[in-house]
Design a protein around this motif. Structure first.
Motif, PDB file in Angstrom:
ATOM      1  N   ASN A 136     -32.683 -17.180-111.209  1.00  0.00           N
ATOM      2  CA  ASN A 136     -32.909 -17.988-110.056  1.00  0.00           C
ATOM      3  C   ASN A 136     -33.018 -19.707-110.537  1.00  0.00           C
ATOM      4  O   ASN A 136     -33.093 -20.793-109.955  1.00  0.00           O
ATOM      5  CB  ASN A 136     -34.719 -17.499-109.044  1.00  0.00           C
ATOM      6  N   LYS A 175     -31.265 -26.285 -98.393  1.00  0.00           N
ATOM      7  CA  LYS A 175     -29.665 -25.837 -98.689  1.00  0.00           C
ATOM      8  C   LYS A 175     -28.814 -25.461 -97.801  1.00  0.00           C
ATOM      9  O   LYS A 175     -29.718 -24.346 -97.378  1.00  0.00           O
ATOM     10  CB  LYS A 175     -29.250 -25.788-100.490  1.00  0.00           C
ATOM     11  N   LYS A 184     -30.238 -20.734-111.587  1.00  0.00           N
ATOM     12  CA  LYS A 184     -29.050 -21.247-110.144  1.00  0.00           C
ATOM     13  C   LYS A 184     -29.526 -22.321-110.269  1.00  0.00           C
ATOM     14  O   LYS A 184     -28.795 -22.929-109.587  1.00  0.00           O
ATOM     15  CB  LYS A 184     -29.294 -19.635-109.539  1.00  0.00           C
ATOM     16  N   ASN A 185     -30.763 -22.468-109.501  1.00  0.00           N
ATOM     17  CA  ASN A 185     -31.785 -24.023-109.048  1.00  0.00           C
ATOM     18  C   ASN A 185     -30.907 -26.012-109.709  1.00  0.00           C
ATOM     19  O   ASN A 185     -30.186 -26.077-108.744  1.00  0.00           O
ATOM     20  CB  ASN A 185     -32.823 -24.214-108.938  1.00  0.00           C
ATOM     21  N   GLU A 225     -27.816 -26.203-109.259  1.00  0.00           N
ATOM     22  CA  GLU A 225     -26.801 -26.850-107.967  1.00  0.00           C
ATOM     23  C   GLU A 225     -27.832 -27.644-107.472  1.00  0.00           C
ATOM     24  O   GLU A 225     -26.946 -28.744-106.507  1.00  0.00           O
ATOM     25  CB  GLU A 225     -27.600 -25.353-107.209  1.00  0.00           C
ATOM     26  N   GLY A 238     -35.357 -17.431-103.333  1.00  0.00           N
ATOM     27  CA  GLY A 238     -35.274 -17.372-104.714  1.00  0.00           C
ATOM     28  C   GLY A 238     -36.576 -18.324-105.694  1.00  0.00           C
ATOM     29  O   GLY A 238     -37.102 -17.052-106.327  1.00  0.00           O
TER      30      GLY A 238
HETATM   31 MG   LIG Z   1     -32.417 -20.574-104.822  1.00  0.00          MG
END
Ligand SMILES: [Mg+2]
Ligand SMILES: Nc1ncnc2c1ncn2[C@@H]1O[C@H](COP(=O)(O)OP(=O)(O)OP(=O)(O)O)[C@@H](O)[C@H]1O
Length: 336
Positions: free
Chosen positions: A241, A294, A244-245, A248, A301
């Motif tokens: 998580n 988002k 991934k953040n 992103e 997450g």
């Molecule tokens: Mg996330």
């Protein structure tokens, strides 16, 4: 002798008369980030915030009129370089030479305040998690019942809406299931194992290979022999998580840096990205279920990350600057 004791005391001790500083010890000058000389004759009220000065003045007057130590209070103090610090103040009348003056001791309580804040935030997150899990549990059961009846209905009737209803219902059930999972990681019956985070972090990065063409990844993994005891899958999910953040947050080109080292019986893991950053006023929302900026984010997450780290006796904090990037600092106890 009194002067000697005060001179070498580690606590900031100030003597003032008629609101003017007539003596300050060496620790005091360091505390105010200036020299002893620069503080001589300074108005003692000027080190307090303007809104507190009248109250402090009254306190000094009362103290001067009596012989007792005034009850301690907590106040923010302004230092010579303009920074403020939380202090606890004690003041009492003393005799200095042949004059009755006021002795004020300033004790720096910023670390205590910071710890209190962290604990409060942790409790807040834990209770939000409990409420969320409770609601998820209560809502999941009737939704499951509706899904059952919908399936029965589909067998006897055909209607184009029934399919859409089932798809939407499945989405709601999935959200509830995810919420339940992330806010109650202790429900996960996973054995505790010894975890080699360097190895796991390297493997995790492989999962993101397809997203890495514009992102440079730097891994600085030291103290490879250290291990942490815990639920491995929960941790893998948590670091997934976080990475991934970080990815992103980077819209075009950027860099992600992952560090691992051991210090004072803690394993430190830091994840830094050069992404969009998080606005200051949003920082204390991190970890709250459903907080997301988002379009397609669930906002679960970081809830999973925070609960996992806390469940393992660890700490997590974040440092971020809009437009520059974000670092998540994680600390976990080393396996004894
Ligand atoms: Mg996330
Ligand atoms: N590295 C980061 N850089 C910038 N913002 C971040 C970063 N990590 C988290 N955030 C902010 O915190 C919010 C919550 O993160 P969280 O992982 O809980 O949910 P999400 O990423 O929005 O959704 P999901 O994880 O379900 O895909 C994000 O929407 C984003 O605004």
């Amino acid at each position: 002798m009194y002067r000697n004791i005060i001179d070498y005391s580690v606590e900031t001790t100030v003597l003032h008369y008629d609101y003017k500083i007539i003596y300050i010890n060496k620790s005091g000058a360091d505390f105010f980030r200036t020299s002893k000389e620069a503080l001589m004759d300074v108005d003692v009220l000027s080190v307090f915030q303007p809104s507190s000065r009248e109250m402090i003045k009254k306190r000094i007057q009362e103290c001067m009129a009596g012989n007792e130590m005034a009850p301690s209070i907590e106040e923010k103090v302004i230092r010579a370089d303009g920074t403020t610090v939380e202090t606890e103040l004690y003041c009492r009348p003393v005799t200095f030479g042949d004059r009755k003056v006021i002795q004020t001791v300033f004790r720096d309580i910023s670390i205590r305040k910071e710890t209190e804040k962290i604990l409060n935030n942790r409790e807040k997150l834990a209770s939000i998690g409990q409420i969320a899990a409770g609601i998820a549990h209560e809502v999941k059961n009737p939704l499951t019942a509706v899904k059952g009846f919908l399936q029965l209905l589909k067998e006897s009737h055909s209607h184009p809406y029934l399919q859409t209803m089932e798809i939407e219902l499945d989405k709601a059930l999935l959200t509830m299931q995810n919420l339940l999972q992330v806010s109650k990681p202790d429900l996960q019956e996973e054995p505790l194992v010894s975890i080699d985070f360097c190895k796991e972090l390297e493997s995790l990065m492989l999962l993101f290979q397809d997203k890495l063409y514009n992102v440079e990844v730097e891994m600085d993994l030291r103290d490879r022999e250290t291990r942490v005891i815990g639920k491995k899958n929960l941790f893998l999910k948590a670091f997934f998580n976080l990475i991934k953040n970080a990815l992103e947050a980077i819209s075009e080109k950027g860099k992600i840096r992952i560090t691992h080292y051991c210090e004072n019986q803690w394993v430190h893991i830091q994840i830094t990205d050069t992404g969009v950053g998080i606005p200051k006023e949003k920082l204390n929302m991190l970890g709250t279920p459903f907080f997301s900026s988002k379009m397609d984010g669930t906002g679960l997450g970081l809830t999973q990350v925070y609960t996992t780290i806390h469940e393992h006796g660890g700490h997590i904090s974040v440092d971020s600057k809009c437009g520059e990037g974000t670092t998540f600092y994680i600390r976990l106890p080393v396996a004894g």
